[in-house]
Design a protein around this motif. Structure first.
Motif, mmCIF file in Angstrom:
data_model
loop_
_atom_site.group_PDB
_atom_site.id
_atom_site.type_symbol
_atom_site.label_atom_id
_atom_site.label_comp_id
_atom_site.label_asym_id
_atom_site.label_seq_id
_atom_site.Cartn_x
_atom_site.Cartn_y
_atom_site.Cartn_z
ATOM 1 N N ALA A 42 0.829 -1.207 0.000
ATOM 2 C CA ALA A 42 0.000 0.000 0.000
ATOM 3 C C ALA A 42 0.861 1.255 0.000
ATOM 4 O O ALA A 42 0.567 2.225 -0.728
ATOM 5 N N THR A 43 1.922 1.264 0.786
ATOM 6 C CA THR A 43 2.805 2.429 0.841
ATOM 7 C C THR A 43 3.396 2.723 -0.526
ATOM 8 O O THR A 43 3.324 3.858 -1.021
ATOM 9 N N VAL A 44 3.994 1.710 -1.136
ATOM 10 C CA VAL A 44 4.647 1.884 -2.432
ATOM 11 C C VAL A 44 3.652 2.288 -3.515
ATOM 12 O O VAL A 44 3.865 3.257 -4.253
ATOM 13 N N ALA A 45 2.543 1.567 -3.601
ATOM 14 C CA ALA A 45 1.597 1.802 -4.685
ATOM 15 C C ALA A 45 0.875 3.143 -4.544
ATOM 16 O O ALA A 45 0.760 3.903 -5.517
ATOM 17 N N VAL A 46 0.384 3.455 -3.351
ATOM 18 C CA VAL A 46 -0.339 4.713 -3.159
ATOM 19 C C VAL A 46 0.592 5.904 -3.302
ATOM 20 O O VAL A 46 0.248 6.912 -3.938
ATOM 21 N N LEU A 47 1.778 5.819 -2.723
ATOM 22 C CA LEU A 47 2.725 6.929 -2.821
ATOM 23 C C LEU A 47 3.118 7.183 -4.268
ATOM 24 O O LEU A 47 3.164 8.332 -4.719
ATOM 25 N N LEU A 48 3.385 6.126 -4.998
ATOM 26 C CA LEU A 48 3.760 6.283 -6.409
ATOM 27 C C LEU A 48 2.611 6.908 -7.201
ATOM 28 O O LEU A 48 2.827 7.802 -8.029
ATOM 29 N N ALA A 49 1.385 6.457 -6.939
ATOM 30 C CA ALA A 49 0.227 6.986 -7.653
ATOM 31 C C ALA A 49 0.032 8.478 -7.386
ATOM 32 O O ALA A 49 -0.234 9.261 -8.310
ATOM 33 N N VAL A 50 0.172 8.879 -6.126
ATOM 34 C CA VAL A 50 -0.039 10.293 -5.781
ATOM 35 C C VAL A 50 1.096 11.166 -6.324
ATOM 36 O O VAL A 50 0.857 12.253 -6.842
ATOM 37 N N LEU A 51 2.327 10.693 -6.218
ATOM 38 C CA LEU A 51 3.456 11.476 -6.731
ATOM 39 C C LEU A 51 3.361 11.671 -8.239
ATOM 40 O O LEU A 51 3.741 12.719 -8.766
ATOM 41 N N LEU A 52 2.850 10.654 -8.936
ATOM 42 C CA LEU A 52 2.698 10.757 -10.391
ATOM 43 C C LEU A 52 1.428 11.510 -10.779
ATOM 44 O O LEU A 52 1.253 11.872 -11.945
ATOM 45 N N GLY A 53 0.532 11.709 -9.813
ATOM 46 C CA GLY A 53 -0.670 12.493 -10.074
ATOM 47 C C GLY A 53 -1.663 11.828 -11.001
ATOM 48 O O GLY A 53 -2.321 12.499 -11.802
ATOM 49 N N ARG A 54 -1.799 10.517 -10.896
ATOM 50 C CA ARG A 54 -2.728 9.784 -11.763
ATOM 51 C C ARG A 54 -3.813 9.135 -10.912
ATOM 52 O O ARG A 54 -3.526 8.244 -10.114
ATOM 53 N N ARG A 55 -5.075 9.557 -11.088
ATOM 54 C CA ARG A 55 -6.163 9.001 -10.289
ATOM 55 C C ARG A 55 -6.376 7.526 -10.582
ATOM 56 O O ARG A 55 -6.673 6.737 -9.684
ATOM 57 N N TRP A 56 -6.247 7.134 -11.836
ATOM 58 C CA TRP A 56 -6.455 5.724 -12.176
ATOM 59 C C TRP A 56 -5.375 4.850 -11.524
ATOM 60 O O TRP A 56 -5.637 3.713 -11.153
ATOM 61 N N LEU A 57 -4.176 5.427 -11.356
ATOM 62 C CA LEU A 57 -3.130 4.684 -10.668
ATOM 63 C C LEU A 57 -3.456 4.499 -9.193
ATOM 64 O O LEU A 57 -3.124 3.478 -8.597
ATOM 65 N N LEU A 58 -4.124 5.496 -8.598
ATOM 66 C CA LEU A 58 -4.507 5.391 -7.191
ATOM 67 C C LEU A 58 -5.518 4.266 -7.009
ATOM 68 O O LEU A 58 -5.416 3.475 -6.060
ATOM 69 N N ALA A 59 -6.496 4.179 -7.912
ATOM 70 C CA ALA A 59 -7.472 3.087 -7.848
ATOM 71 C C ALA A 59 -6.775 1.741 -8.016
ATOM 72 O O ALA A 59 -7.058 0.772 -7.298
ATOM 73 N N LEU A 60 -5.829 1.687 -8.953
ATOM 74 C CA LEU A 60 -5.076 0.449 -9.189
ATOM 75 C C LEU A 60 -4.230 0.097 -7.970
ATOM 76 O O LEU A 60 -4.081 -1.083 -7.619
ATOM 77 N N ALA A 61 -3.694 1.120 -7.298
ATOM 78 C CA ALA A 61 -2.876 0.900 -6.109
ATOM 79 C C ALA A 61 -3.684 0.232 -5.003
ATOM 80 O O ALA A 61 -3.207 -0.701 -4.335
ATOM 81 N N LEU A 62 -4.910 0.700 -4.792
ATOM 82 C CA LEU A 62 -5.760 0.121 -3.748
ATOM 83 C C LEU A 62 -6.177 -1.305 -4.106
ATOM 84 O O LEU A 62 -6.280 -2.172 -3.232
ATOM 85 N N VAL A 63 -6.397 -1.557 -5.394
ATOM 86 C CA VAL A 63 -6.714 -2.921 -5.839
ATOM 87 C C VAL A 63 -5.524 -3.847 -5.580
ATOM 88 O O VAL A 63 -5.685 -4.969 -5.092
ATOM 89 N N TRP A 64 -4.326 -3.360 -5.882
ATOM 90 C CA TRP A 64 -3.118 -4.155 -5.650
ATOM 91 C C TRP A 64 -2.951 -4.475 -4.169
ATOM 92 O O TRP A 64 -2.623 -5.616 -3.805
ATOM 93 N N ALA A 65 -3.195 -3.490 -3.318
ATOM 94 C CA ALA A 65 -3.091 -3.722 -1.874
ATOM 95 C C ALA A 65 -4.120 -4.752 -1.419
ATOM 96 O O ALA A 65 -3.835 -5.605 -0.569
ATOM 97 N N ALA A 66 -5.317 -4.687 -1.994
ATOM 98 C CA ALA A 66 -6.365 -5.642 -1.637
ATOM 99 C C ALA A 66 -6.001 -7.062 -2.078
ATOM 100 O O ALA A 66 -6.219 -8.034 -1.342
ATOM 101 N N VAL A 67 -5.432 -7.185 -3.278
ATOM 102 C CA VAL A 67 -5.005 -8.503 -3.771
ATOM 103 C C VAL A 67 -3.884 -9.056 -2.884
ATOM 104 O O VAL A 67 -3.859 -10.255 -2.561
ATOM 105 N N MET A 68 -2.973 -8.171 -2.468
ATOM 106 C CA MET A 68 -1.910 -8.598 -1.558
ATOM 107 C C MET A 68 -2.509 -9.084 -0.241
ATOM 108 O O MET A 68 -2.051 -10.083 0.343
ATOM 109 N N ALA A 69 -3.544 -8.387 0.236
ATOM 110 C CA ALA A 69 -4.209 -8.790 1.482
ATOM 111 C C ALA A 69 -4.819 -10.181 1.345
ATOM 112 O O ALA A 69 -4.708 -11.022 2.245
#
Length: 219
Positions: free
Chosen positions: A134-161
């Motif tokens: 979650a740290t890596v994916a959400v931080l990367l998404a916000v730094l890059l400024g892409r909303r679709w990446l933020l949604a993908l980041a949360l999905v990735w964290a959920a799959v990891m969970a």
């Protein structure tokens, strides 16, 4: 400059959710909660050789070597190649801090792992793999400024969970806490970076304002 309001709201939600999960875990004397007992048979229905292979690979993507070293180094080098010095520093410091905070919390809370997780000698709460993801994916998404990446980041964290509970290394609430903590750390890091940027920009803005005022007086 980013709009800070969504970041502050997201950080507040993540923080309150993490604290709620922590309080419930402590009240349950560090044992499983009702939602954990419900989830165990649910995730057990997914068991099959293909699912085990896929989710093992997913889990390994956030291991100490890959998730905490290889991926962060690659991301930092990419930021440096683009001369995004602040983003590179923010990313490196946040990922390192995330690992330290997780291991500190694990030892303080000392929640035993379920089932097969007993093979791991560390404690369960919060999940380090999920927090890192979650740290890596959400931080990367916000730094890059892409909303679709933020949604993908949360999905990735959920799959990891799912992978960590499927493999028996964590209770569901360990992984939910990891998502909340990782998201919180990522958003706070961006807020701190923006705050520093604003503070550094104020002297320059005052100099420009002073120059404009001097020019007006001279005219």
């Amino acid at each position: 400059m980013r709009d800070r309001r969504p970041l502050i709201f997201g950080a507040a939600v993540a923080a309150s959710s993490f604290l709620l999960l922590l309080a419930l875990t402590l009240l349950a004397d560090r044992g499983p909660l009702a939602i954990d007992r419900w989830w165990q048979p649910v995730v057990a229905t997914l068991h099959s050789p293909p699912a085990t292979s896929v989710l093992t690979v997913v889990s390994d993507m956030s291991s100490r070597l890959i998730g905490k070293l290889v991926v962060p180094v690659v991301v930092v080098l990419a930021f440096l190649a683009r001369r995004r010095w602040a983003d590179a520093l923010t990313f490196a410091v946040t990922v390192a801090a995330s690992a330290v905070i997780v291991w500190t919390l694990k030892d303080l809370i000392a929640r035993p792992r379920p089932g097969a997780g007993s093979l791991d000698t560390s404690y369960a709460f919060p999940s380090g793999h999920v927090t890192n993801a979650a740290t890596v994916a959400v931080l990367l998404a916000v730094l890059l400024g892409r909303r679709w990446l933020l949604a993908l980041a949360l999905v990735w964290a959920a799959v990891m969970a799912v992978s960590r509970t499927y493999l028996g290394f964590h209770w569901l609430t360990d992984t939910l806490a990891g998502i909340c903590l990782g998201t919180l750390l990522a958003l706070v890091a961006v807020l701190v970076q923006d705050g520093v940027t604003r503070l550094r920009g104020r002297p320059a803005e005052r100099e420009r304002s002073g120059a404009r005022a001097a020019t007006s007086r001279g005219a």
